[in-house]
Design a protein around this motif. Structure first.
Motif, short mmCIF file in Angstrom:
data_model
loop_
_atom_site.label_atom_id
_atom_site.label_comp_id
_atom_site.label_asym_id
_atom_site.label_seq_id
_atom_site.Cartn_x
_atom_site.Cartn_y
_atom_site.Cartn_z
N VAL A 161 0.87 -1.18 0.00
CA VAL A 161 0.00 0.00 0.00
C VAL A 161 0.90 1.22 0.00
O VAL A 161 1.66 1.44 0.96
CB VAL A 161 -0.90 0.03 1.25
N ASN B 231 2.94 4.02 7.29
CA ASN B 231 3.63 2.73 7.31
C ASN B 231 4.06 2.31 5.91
O ASN B 231 4.19 1.12 5.62
CB ASN B 231 2.72 1.64 7.90
N GLY C 268 2.71 -0.15 3.15
CA GLY C 268 1.92 -1.06 3.97
C GLY C 268 2.00 -2.46 3.37
O GLY C 268 2.09 -2.62 2.15
N THR C 269 2.01 -3.45 4.23
CA THR C 269 2.15 -4.84 3.79
C THR C 269 0.84 -5.59 3.97
O THR C 269 0.33 -5.67 5.09
CB THR C 269 3.22 -5.55 4.64
N ILE C 270 0.28 -6.08 2.89
CA ILE C 270 -0.88 -6.98 2.97
C ILE C 270 -0.37 -8.39 2.73
O ILE C 270 0.11 -8.72 1.64
CB ILE C 270 -1.97 -6.62 1.93
N ASP C 271 -0.43 -9.20 3.78
CA ASP C 271 0.07 -10.57 3.71
C ASP C 271 -0.89 -11.45 2.93
O ASP C 271 -2.11 -11.24 2.95
CB ASP C 271 0.22 -11.13 5.13
N TYR D 53 -3.88 -12.83 4.94
CA TYR D 53 -4.79 -11.89 5.62
C TYR D 53 -6.15 -11.90 4.94
O TYR D 53 -6.24 -11.78 3.71
CB TYR D 53 -4.18 -10.48 5.57
N GLU E 290 -10.50 -6.83 6.29
CA GLU E 290 -10.65 -5.71 5.35
C GLU E 290 -9.30 -5.07 5.08
O GLU E 290 -8.52 -4.81 6.01
CB GLU E 290 -11.60 -4.66 5.95
N LEU E 291 -9.02 -4.82 3.81
CA LEU E 291 -7.82 -4.08 3.46
C LEU E 291 -8.04 -2.62 3.86
O LEU E 291 -9.02 -2.01 3.44
CB LEU E 291 -7.53 -4.20 1.96
N LYS E 292 -7.17 -2.12 4.71
CA LYS E 292 -7.30 -0.73 5.15
C LYS E 292 -6.08 0.06 4.73
O LYS E 292 -4.98 -0.49 4.59
CB LYS E 292 -7.46 -0.67 6.67
N LEU F 2 -3.78 3.10 5.87
CA LEU F 2 -3.44 4.03 6.94
C LEU F 2 -3.01 5.34 6.29
O LEU F 2 -2.13 5.35 5.42
CB LEU F 2 -2.30 3.49 7.80
O1 LIG Z 1 -1.59 -0.77 5.53
C1 LIG Z 1 -1.97 -1.86 5.96
C2 LIG Z 1 -1.12 -2.73 6.64
C3 LIG Z 1 -1.62 -3.93 7.09
N1 LIG Z 1 -2.92 -4.28 6.88
C4 LIG Z 1 -3.41 -5.60 7.28
C5 LIG Z 1 -2.95 -6.65 6.30
C6 LIG Z 1 -1.75 -7.26 6.94
O2 LIG Z 1 -1.57 -8.59 6.49
C7 LIG Z 1 -2.10 -7.15 8.40
C8 LIG Z 1 -0.92 -7.09 9.32
O3 LIG Z 1 -0.10 -6.04 8.93
P1 LIG Z 1 1.36 -5.85 9.57
O4 LIG Z 1 2.08 -7.15 9.59
O5 LIG Z 1 1.99 -4.69 8.87
O6 LIG Z 1 0.98 -5.37 11.03
P2 LIG Z 1 1.46 -5.86 12.46
O7 LIG Z 1 1.46 -4.68 13.31
O8 LIG Z 1 2.72 -6.67 12.34
O9 LIG Z 1 0.23 -6.78 12.88
P3 LIG Z 1 0.12 -8.37 12.91
O10 LIG Z 1 0.65 -8.77 14.23
O11 LIG Z 1 -1.35 -8.63 12.75
O12 LIG Z 1 0.92 -8.93 11.76
O13 LIG Z 1 -2.85 -5.94 8.53
C9 LIG Z 1 -3.76 -3.44 6.18
O14 LIG Z 1 -4.93 -3.74 5.94
N2 LIG Z 1 -3.26 -2.24 5.74
#
Ligand SMILES: O=c1ccn([C@H]2C[C@H](O)[C@@H](COP(=O)(O)OP(=O)(O)OP(=O)(O)O)O2)c(=O)[nH]1
Ligand SMILES: [Mg+2]
Length: 152
Positions: A65, A81, A84-87, A90, A93-95, A97
């Motif tokens: 993102v 961020n 942004g990383t969408i795994d 996952y 909902e894709l959000k 930030l």
């Molecule tokens: O901009 C973003 C970033 C992440 N995500 C969703 C998809 C992603 O697969 C998940 C986890 O993101 P990330 O690994 O960056 O967050 P984290 O803080 O490490 O959370 P987690 O412990 O859930 O991995 O949140 C979004 O929807 N938008």
């Protein structure tokens, strides 16, 4: 350009009626993604903006993102961020930030293009722990060790 890769997308109830993210031009790297909500960001404020859909990215890929440069340049609206990383596993909902680094309140309407999504291949690393690493001419130099600015 390689062939497009199929990515399953599920609309959520509040995403009905919105266009799907799409490439604005033939050569675009990112698909512009639309906000599914109306929200105002005061200077310094962050918000996880709803897009109204969830995805199932195929194994071996992620979605990044990224900010739109026009919003960043004109209004200071960017993605804190980034990227942004969408795994791929996952299913929420894709959000998107967003943060307002500008000095005026910025109003986002439902349907506004707020960021861009880049599908990218992922290679997972497998650690191979060793006692010594091979020598290089850089060695431990970094963080400006080769000199500043443009001249080499
Ligand atoms: O901009 C973003 C970033 C992440 N995500 C969703 C998809 C992603 O697969 C998940 C986890 O993101 P990330 O690994 O960056 O967050 P984290 O803080 O490490 O959370 P987690 O412990 O859930 O991995 O949140 C979004 O929807 N938008
Ligand atoms: Mg994580």
């Amino acid at each position: 350009m390689t062939d497009p890769v199929g990515v399953r997308l599920k609309r959520l109830p509040h995403g009905h009626g919105l266009d799907l993210p799409r490439y604005a031009t033939d050569g675009a790297a990112g698909m512009d993604v639309l906000s599914a909500e109306a929200v105002s960001l005061k200077p310094g404020q962050r918000h996880a903006v709803a897009t109204g859909f969830a995805v199932a990215i195929p194994d071996g890929y992620e979605i990044q993102v990224r900010p739109r440069s026009g919003l960043a340049f004109k209004h200071g609206i960017t993605v804190p961020n980034t990227p942004g990383t969408i795994d791929s596993d996952y299913r929420g909902e894709l959000k998107v930030l967003l943060i307002n680094h500008g000095d005026e309140t910025f109003a986002i309407e439902r349907g506004d293009r707020i960021a861009q999504l880049v599908l990218a291949p992922v290679t997972q690393a497998a650690w191979e722990e060793v006692d010594e690493l091979d020598d290089t001419s850089r060695g431990e130099g970094g963080f400006g060790s080769t000199g500043g600015h443009a001249k080499l």
